[in-house]
Design an enzyme around this catalytic site. Sequence first.
Site, PDB file in Angstrom:
ATOM      1  N   HIS A 174     -12.155 -68.140  27.420  1.00  0.00           N
ATOM      2  CA  HIS A 174     -13.448 -67.444  27.389  1.00  0.00           C
ATOM      3  C   HIS A 174     -13.300 -65.965  27.771  1.00  0.00           C
ATOM      4  O   HIS A 174     -12.529 -65.610  28.671  1.00  0.00           O
ATOM      5  CB  HIS A 174     -14.446 -68.137  28.320  1.00  0.00           C
ATOM      6  CG  HIS A 174     -14.998 -69.404  27.722  1.00  0.00           C
ATOM      7  ND1 HIS A 174     -15.565 -70.413  28.468  1.00  0.00           N
ATOM      8  CD2 HIS A 174     -15.063 -69.814  26.429  1.00  0.00           C
ATOM      9  CE1 HIS A 174     -15.965 -71.395  27.656  1.00  0.00           C
ATOM     10  NE2 HIS A 174     -15.660 -71.052  26.420  1.00  0.00           N
ATOM     11  N   ASP A 176     -13.224 -72.625  35.074  1.00  0.00           N
ATOM     12  CA  ASP A 176     -14.612 -73.090  34.947  1.00  0.00           C
ATOM     13  C   ASP A 176     -14.704 -74.612  34.824  1.00  0.00           C
ATOM     14  O   ASP A 176     -15.592 -75.136  34.151  1.00  0.00           O
ATOM     15  CB  ASP A 176     -15.272 -72.458  33.713  1.00  0.00           C
ATOM     16  CG  ASP A 176     -15.560 -70.978  33.903  1.00  0.00           C
ATOM     17  OD1 ASP A 176     -15.368 -70.475  35.023  1.00  0.00           O
ATOM     18  OD2 ASP A 176     -15.973 -70.321  32.928  1.00  0.00           O
ATOM     19  N   ASP A 190     -15.028 -63.876  29.414  1.00  0.00           N
ATOM     20  CA  ASP A 190     -15.239 -63.430  30.801  1.00  0.00           C
ATOM     21  C   ASP A 190     -14.080 -63.826  31.721  1.00  0.00           C
ATOM     22  O   ASP A 190     -14.127 -63.583  32.930  1.00  0.00           O
ATOM     23  CB  ASP A 190     -16.591 -63.924  31.350  1.00  0.00           C
ATOM     24  CG  ASP A 190     -16.675 -65.436  31.436  1.00  0.00           C
ATOM     25  OD1 ASP A 190     -16.117 -66.123  30.555  1.00  0.00           O
ATOM     26  OD2 ASP A 190     -17.303 -65.949  32.391  1.00  0.00           O
ATOM     27  N   HIS A 191     -13.018 -64.417  31.136  1.00  0.00           N
ATOM     28  CA  HIS A 191     -11.806 -64.739  31.900  1.00  0.00           C
ATOM     29  C   HIS A 191     -10.570 -64.011  31.373  1.00  0.00           C
ATOM     30  O   HIS A 191      -9.606 -63.845  32.112  1.00  0.00           O
ATOM     31  CB  HIS A 191     -11.572 -66.249  31.904  1.00  0.00           C
ATOM     32  CG  HIS A 191     -12.636 -66.999  32.661  1.00  0.00           C
ATOM     33  ND1 HIS A 191     -12.427 -67.596  33.880  1.00  0.00           N
ATOM     34  CD2 HIS A 191     -13.956 -67.195  32.376  1.00  0.00           C
ATOM     35  CE1 HIS A 191     -13.557 -68.136  34.310  1.00  0.00           C
ATOM     36  NE2 HIS A 191     -14.493 -67.912  33.413  1.00  0.00           N
ATOM     37  N   HIS A 219     -16.651 -68.757  39.211  1.00  0.00           N
ATOM     38  CA  HIS A 219     -18.003 -68.197  39.321  1.00  0.00           C
ATOM     39  C   HIS A 219     -18.643 -68.503  40.669  1.00  0.00           C
ATOM     40  O   HIS A 219     -18.347 -69.528  41.287  1.00  0.00           O
ATOM     41  CB  HIS A 219     -18.926 -68.774  38.234  1.00  0.00           C
ATOM     42  CG  HIS A 219     -18.595 -68.325  36.850  1.00  0.00           C
ATOM     43  ND1 HIS A 219     -19.161 -67.213  36.270  1.00  0.00           N
ATOM     44  CD2 HIS A 219     -17.739 -68.833  35.928  1.00  0.00           C
ATOM     45  CE1 HIS A 219     -18.682 -67.058  35.038  1.00  0.00           C
ATOM     46  NE2 HIS A 219     -17.813 -68.031  34.807  1.00  0.00           N
ATOM     47  N   HIS A 254     -14.377 -78.292  29.623  1.00  0.00           N
ATOM     48  CA  HIS A 254     -15.132 -77.034  29.478  1.00  0.00           C
ATOM     49  C   HIS A 254     -14.668 -76.344  28.192  1.00  0.00           C
ATOM     50  O   HIS A 254     -15.472 -75.967  27.348  1.00  0.00           O
ATOM     51  CB  HIS A 254     -14.892 -76.169  30.706  1.00  0.00           C
ATOM     52  CG  HIS A 254     -15.521 -74.812  30.646  1.00  0.00           C
ATOM     53  ND1 HIS A 254     -16.876 -74.614  30.687  1.00  0.00           N
ATOM     54  CD2 HIS A 254     -14.965 -73.576  30.551  1.00  0.00           C
ATOM     55  CE1 HIS A 254     -17.136 -73.311  30.613  1.00  0.00           C
ATOM     56  NE2 HIS A 254     -15.992 -72.660  30.527  1.00  0.00           N
ATOM     57  N   HIS A 304      -8.353 -70.299  30.825  1.00  0.00           N
ATOM     58  CA  HIS A 304      -8.919 -70.691  29.528  1.00  0.00           C
ATOM     59  C   HIS A 304      -9.367 -69.453  28.773  1.00  0.00           C
ATOM     60  O   HIS A 304      -9.374 -68.347  29.315  1.00  0.00           O
ATOM     61  CB  HIS A 304     -10.051 -71.710  29.695  1.00  0.00           C
ATOM     62  CG  HIS A 304     -11.292 -71.189  30.356  1.00  0.00           C
ATOM     63  ND1 HIS A 304     -11.337 -70.787  31.666  1.00  0.00           N
ATOM     64  CD2 HIS A 304     -12.560 -71.002  29.875  1.00  0.00           C
ATOM     65  CE1 HIS A 304     -12.560 -70.391  31.973  1.00  0.00           C
ATOM     66  NE2 HIS A 304     -13.327 -70.502  30.894  1.00  0.00           N
TER      67      HIS A 304
HETATM   68 ZN   LIG Z   1     -15.526 -70.550  30.678  1.00  0.00          ZN
END
Ligand SMILES: [Zn+2]
Length: 258
Positions: free
Chosen positions: A55, A131, A57-58, A169, A111, A53
């Site tokens: 985001h 996530d 942080d990915h 995570h 998400h 996805h």
């Molecule tokens: Zn995420």
Amino acid sequence: MTTIIPIPAFRDNYIWAVRSGRFAAVVDPGDAAPVLAWLAENDVRLSAIIATHHHADHVGGIETLRVRHDVPVFGPAHETIPERTRALVEDDRIEVPGVGLSLAVLDIPGHTAGHIAYYTSGADPLLFCGDTLFAAGCGRLFEGTPGEMWSSLSKLAALPPATRVYCGHEYTLANLRFAEAVEPANAEVRARVARERDKRERGLPTLPTTIGEELATNPFLRAARPDVMASAARHAGRPVTGPVDAFATLREWKNGFQ
Ligand SMILES: [Zn+2]
């Protein structure tokens, strides 16, 4: 032989490296630096980038990785993924170059609106779910409705119980504190707390988990069970009308849970 190695990033992210011999693909590289360091340390060549996805942080490391490694970037069709070379939707299949892994795609919105998961079936099933499903928890609903997330989690819950689950995570201990609050009488949750705490004290990741373990201990996968619905209703101070309402109530409860 294929091995799956966690590369820690930021405070609690895992970038998963799928390695076979001298090659590795990485899943959700939010940061390039730890991936480049790991590749150099292990004398491994990057063969592909896989994103679940959008985001940061990915996907935040993809552009830097692509400057040095001209590799395909697999990602969801309905999200903006930097440098994506192959746009994926449910039932697509990919052959991950270099590592001999064939993955199928599931749409799992909730998400984020276009979130996808990658899974294999067969003798040693595995799942990369970003996530959406966490060990003993699930992702927050940033772009989707409770109904969408419930149906996405139900898709993942229907995979074989032995499926190893690689999520984005290390939230397991905090999630289990919530699981204990929802189901204080669940002995499997209590046993899991001890097991996962021991791993963390030894500096080990709690992941991967399995679908079977999540079915036994994850309150969000258990939202259709009468005892979990009763717990959600007690917390809300009103009856819950069904699994989606119970799930939505649990998600709200967890958002404010300390
Ligand atoms: Zn995420």
